[in-house]
Design an enzyme around this catalytic site. Structure first.
Site, PDB file in Angstrom:
ATOM      1  N   GLU A  53     -14.091   7.733 -33.066  1.00  0.00           N
ATOM      2  CA  GLU A  53     -14.583   7.206 -31.790  1.00  0.00           C
ATOM      3  C   GLU A  53     -14.293   5.712 -31.646  1.00  0.00           C
ATOM      4  O   GLU A  53     -14.878   5.037 -30.798  1.00  0.00           O
ATOM      5  CB  GLU A  53     -16.099   7.433 -31.690  1.00  0.00           C
TER       6      GLU A  53
ATOM      7  N   HIS B  16     -22.954   3.537 -31.372  1.00  0.00           N
ATOM      8  CA  HIS B  16     -22.860   4.838 -30.706  1.00  0.00           C
ATOM      9  C   HIS B  16     -23.714   5.830 -31.479  1.00  0.00           C
ATOM     10  O   HIS B  16     -23.476   6.080 -32.662  1.00  0.00           O
ATOM     11  CB  HIS B  16     -21.404   5.308 -30.655  1.00  0.00           C
TER      12      HIS B  16
ATOM     13  N   HIS C 188     -26.137   9.690 -31.375  1.00  0.00           N
ATOM     14  CA  HIS C 188     -26.400  10.974 -30.746  1.00  0.00           C
ATOM     15  C   HIS C 188     -27.921  11.167 -30.695  1.00  0.00           C
ATOM     16  O   HIS C 188     -28.417  12.277 -30.916  1.00  0.00           O
ATOM     17  CB  HIS C 188     -25.744  12.114 -31.514  1.00  0.00           C
TER      18      HIS C 188
ATOM     19  N   TYR D  62     -38.647  -3.884 -20.926  1.00  0.00           N
ATOM     20  CA  TYR D  62     -37.739  -4.097 -22.048  1.00  0.00           C
ATOM     21  C   TYR D  62     -36.418  -3.359 -21.891  1.00  0.00           C
ATOM     22  O   TYR D  62     -35.391  -3.809 -22.387  1.00  0.00           O
ATOM     23  CB  TYR D  62     -38.430  -3.766 -23.372  1.00  0.00           C
TER      24      TYR D  62
ATOM     25  N   HIS E 120     -23.135  13.998 -24.603  1.00  0.00           N
ATOM     26  CA  HIS E 120     -22.696  13.438 -25.883  1.00  0.00           C
ATOM     27  C   HIS E 120     -23.689  12.405 -26.426  1.00  0.00           C
ATOM     28  O   HIS E 120     -24.167  12.550 -27.541  1.00  0.00           O
ATOM     29  CB  HIS E 120     -21.303  12.816 -25.680  1.00  0.00           C
TER      30      HIS E 120
END
Length: 209
Positions: free
Chosen positions: A73, A92, A94, A119, A159
């Site tokens: 990725e 990144h 999941h 926030y 994703h």
């Protein structure tokens, strides 16, 4: 911070994310910008068990020059670095609730994470949805580049989140804030919700940038 210290910091914060359930198995990847390239977690590595010395090193052009083979990725990370001069790190994940938002058909593609708390406005900002592409497809980077650096974070459809920050700690904190806000949004679905209004959001942006 030296490269060796950054490698240790990636491993430390990655383990913290893994231990608290923000990633599972070999999912998720983290990168940091260097003066002459990037560090990124290796492909098929687990954030809970990183060896700092084996973290991948890329040159400015994205060529693999050291450590294990980089995450597939990597193009997601480079797209942020190429379009956001202030980005010093990218995370990144999941993570469960942010990924859930990315799967819901009625998630607003222009604003996946509305201003529920101060926030999320301060640390994340507006989060667009990037349409689905298979993991490892370089077109994902093109879709992020098309946003012209206007957003510090995106949700990849079906994703999960990709979040940038000025440094590694900021990127991790922003990714955590996005996940916690996504959790609130999922929990509160179907309930009457009070969002921050435009004036309140503007005040936060004026005060905290």
């Amino acid at each position: 911070m030296s490269e060796a210290a950054l490698r240790d910091e990636i491993a430390r914060l990655a383990k913290s994310l893994f231990d608290r359930g923000y990633s599972v198995g070999s999912a998720a990847n983290i990168s940091v910008r260097l003066d002459d390239g990037y560090l990124i977690t290796p492909t098929n590595s687990c954030l809970g068990f990183l060896d700092p010395e084996r973290i991948s090193r890329l040159d400015r052009d994205g060529n693999h020059v050291g450590g294990d083979k980089p995450s597939k990725e990597v193009f997601l990370h480079r797209a942020f670095y190429e379009t956001r001069a202030e980005a010093g790190a990218v995370v990144h994940l999941h993570s469960t609730y942010a990924t859930a938002l990315s799967c819901l058909a009625d998630t607003d593609p222009e604003d996946c994470v509305p201003p529920l708390t101060p926030y999320v406005v301060m640390r994340v900002g507006r989060v667009p949805l990037v349409r689905y592409f298979r993991p490892g497809d370089a077109r994902g980077g093109d879709l992020i580049r098309a946003l012209d650096g206007r957003h510090a974070a995106v949700l990849l459809a079906n994703h999960g989140p990709v979040v940038s920050g000025k440094d590694l700690t900021s990127a991790v904190y922003a990714a955590e804030e996005l996940e916690e806000t996504a959790k609130l949004l999922v929990i509160l679905r179907g309930q009457p919700v009070r969002m921050l209004d435009a004036a309140q959001v503007a005040e936060l942006k004026a005060t905290f940038g």
